[in-house]
Write an enzyme that holds these catalytic residues in place. Structure first.
Site, PDB file in Angstrom:
ATOM      1  N   TYR A 100       0.818  -1.209   0.000  1.00  0.00           N
ATOM      2  CA  TYR A 100       0.000   0.000   0.000  1.00  0.00           C
ATOM      3  C   TYR A 100       0.857   1.267   0.000  1.00  0.00           C
ATOM      4  O   TYR A 100       0.486   2.289  -0.604  1.00  0.00           O
ATOM      5  CB  TYR A 100      -0.934   0.008   1.209  1.00  0.00           C
ATOM      6  CG  TYR A 100      -2.128  -0.907   1.036  1.00  0.00           C
ATOM      7  CD1 TYR A 100      -3.031  -0.720  -0.011  1.00  0.00           C
ATOM      8  CD2 TYR A 100      -2.363  -1.958   1.911  1.00  0.00           C
ATOM      9  CE1 TYR A 100      -4.124  -1.554  -0.180  1.00  0.00           C
ATOM     10  CE2 TYR A 100      -3.454  -2.808   1.750  1.00  0.00           C
ATOM     11  CZ  TYR A 100      -4.335  -2.595   0.709  1.00  0.00           C
ATOM     12  OH  TYR A 100      -5.415  -3.419   0.538  1.00  0.00           O
ATOM     13  N   GLU A 125       0.815 -30.230  12.519  1.00  0.00           N
ATOM     14  CA  GLU A 125       0.186 -29.437  11.460  1.00  0.00           C
ATOM     15  C   GLU A 125      -1.057 -28.695  11.927  1.00  0.00           C
ATOM     16  O   GLU A 125      -1.190 -27.491  11.710  1.00  0.00           O
ATOM     17  CB  GLU A 125      -0.168 -30.328  10.269  1.00  0.00           C
ATOM     18  CG  GLU A 125      -0.928 -29.575   9.181  1.00  0.00           C
ATOM     19  CD  GLU A 125      -1.393 -30.456   8.036  1.00  0.00           C
ATOM     20  OE1 GLU A 125      -2.122 -29.941   7.162  1.00  0.00           O
ATOM     21  OE2 GLU A 125      -1.054 -31.653   8.010  1.00  0.00           O
ATOM     22  N   ASP A 178      -1.204 -34.471   8.497  1.00  0.00           N
ATOM     23  CA  ASP A 178      -2.208 -35.301   7.850  1.00  0.00           C
ATOM     24  C   ASP A 178      -1.553 -36.246   6.851  1.00  0.00           C
ATOM     25  O   ASP A 178      -0.401 -36.037   6.430  1.00  0.00           O
ATOM     26  CB  ASP A 178      -3.230 -34.431   7.108  1.00  0.00           C
ATOM     27  CG  ASP A 178      -4.163 -33.672   8.058  1.00  0.00           C
ATOM     28  OD1 ASP A 178      -4.295 -34.092   9.214  1.00  0.00           O
ATOM     29  OD2 ASP A 178      -4.756 -32.664   7.616  1.00  0.00           O
TER      30      ASP A 178
END
Length: 361
Positions: free
Chosen positions: A96, A194, A246
């Site tokens: 920005y 995780e 996972d």
């Protein structure tokens, strides 16, 4: 540790190089390693994956290249001034802030563009964005375990025990973990987890206390600060690192980024990666052995697994065997699928048995 002056000098030297090229009548350019999987090479000395010899050139020989160098020059000036003033900003703020620059051509079209330029400056100068006082948005990743640290705050130094002095959420990892000093610990190993749900299960079940374990919440794909503190814990405290994620191709890549680095930040692999880290699971073999609840592999999962067979980070006997098994069974499972055997199964049975088999316990 890199000081503000050191970081600023590297930026000014780069700007001076642009100037010298102009003065010599040479079209200014900036060379960088090509950031693609095909340009990733294994460094046997450090045990991580780094960029190879292929390079790309940002040259003012084209309008597109000239714009990139113009944006680099404006960004260098901004960062140098920021270091002079001992201030900091976020990557989002840089994007920005460019809208206020007096040359429209120097403004960024997207945050991805400004992020990439900061990474370019890291590579060329050898200075990390943290030492430029640039930070991402907070990742929210945390530590929980028997570790006493000292950190710098606006009110001075303070000591924090990452079990006794924190709530159930743990100690939040700061953007620049090199500012943390390790004072004392009783850690036998660290477990990088995780998902938040599994992290909370381990803490509620007292796994960190029962096994003198430092639980590091990766919070999905880990931020650089999380990977950095994981490496520091391993290197400085001499404790093994295990990654618990996972059982799908995207989580294997999370492990790969912790252990060997990522393509995007391969220039920082020696600073961020922990090649000694081991993968706990969920393994495809676990899906079969424990008959875990599973979902079928999607087409994108299959493509990702096949891609990983070609990924140099996964070209080991272990990973080839596991990936081939997963393609054969056509299934994937989450960490929390272990709850199908009870809420305590993960801490009473799965992790102790798996970590013992790995030689961690």
């Amino acid at each position: 540790m890199t000081t503000n002056t050191d970081a600023r000098d590297e930026l000014i030297d780069l700007a001076a190089d642009f100037y010298d090229q102009f003065a010599d009548g040479t079209i200014p350019e900036m060379k960088l390693p090509t950031r693609t999987k095909s340009n990733i090479e294994y460094d046997p000395e450090s045990g991580v994956w780094t960029y190879g010899d292929r390079t790309s050139t940002r040259s003012a020989n084209s309008v597109r290249g000239a714009r990139k160098l113009l944006k680099a020059a404006y960004t260098i000036e901004f960062l140098a001034n920021q270091l002079d003033d001992d201030r900091s900003s976020t990557l989002r703020e840089l994007y920005y802030l460019s809208e206020s620059w007096d040359n429209d051509e120097a403004q960024f079209g997207s945050q991805d563009e400004s992020n990439d330029l900061v990474e370019d400056l890291e590579i060329v100068t050898g200075v990390t964005r943290e030492d430029f006082h640039m930070r991402p948005e907070e990742s929210g990743a945390t530590l929980m375990g028997p570790l006493l640290i000292r950190e710098q705050t606006r009110r001075g130094e303070r000591e924090i025990h990452c079990q006794e002095d924190v709530g159930a959420g743990g100690y939040q990892i700061p953007n620049n973990p090199d500012m943390i000093e390790f004072l004392d610990d009783d850690i036998d190993f660290a477990l990088a987890v995780e998902t938040g749900g599994m992290r909370d299960r381990l803490v509620e079940n007292g796994f960190d206390e029962d096994y003198n374990c430092l639980v590091i919440h990766l919070k999905g794909q880990p931020a650089r600060a999380t990977r950095r503190i994981t490496k520091r814990v391993h290197d400085e405290l001499d404790v093994p690192i295990a990654v618990f994620a996972d059982g799908d191709p995207w989580s294997y890549r999370i492990y790969g980024s912790v252990a060997y680095g990522s393509i995007k930040s391969a220039h920082l692999s020696k600073y961020l990666a922990t090649p000694e880290a081991q993968f706990v699971g969920i393994q495809p073999a676990d899906i079969v052995e424990y008959d875990l609840p599973a979902d079928p592999l999607s087409d994108s999962d299959v493509n990702a697994l096949e891609s990983e067979l070609e990924d140099p980070r996964f070209q080991t006997d272990y990973w080839e065997e596991q990936i081939e098994l997963q393609l054969d069974i056509g299934k994937k499972s989450e960490q929390q699928s272990l709850a199908s055997r009870g809420l305590d199964f993960v801490t009473d049975t799965y992790l102790p048995e798996r970590l013992d088999a790995m030689g961690v316990l």
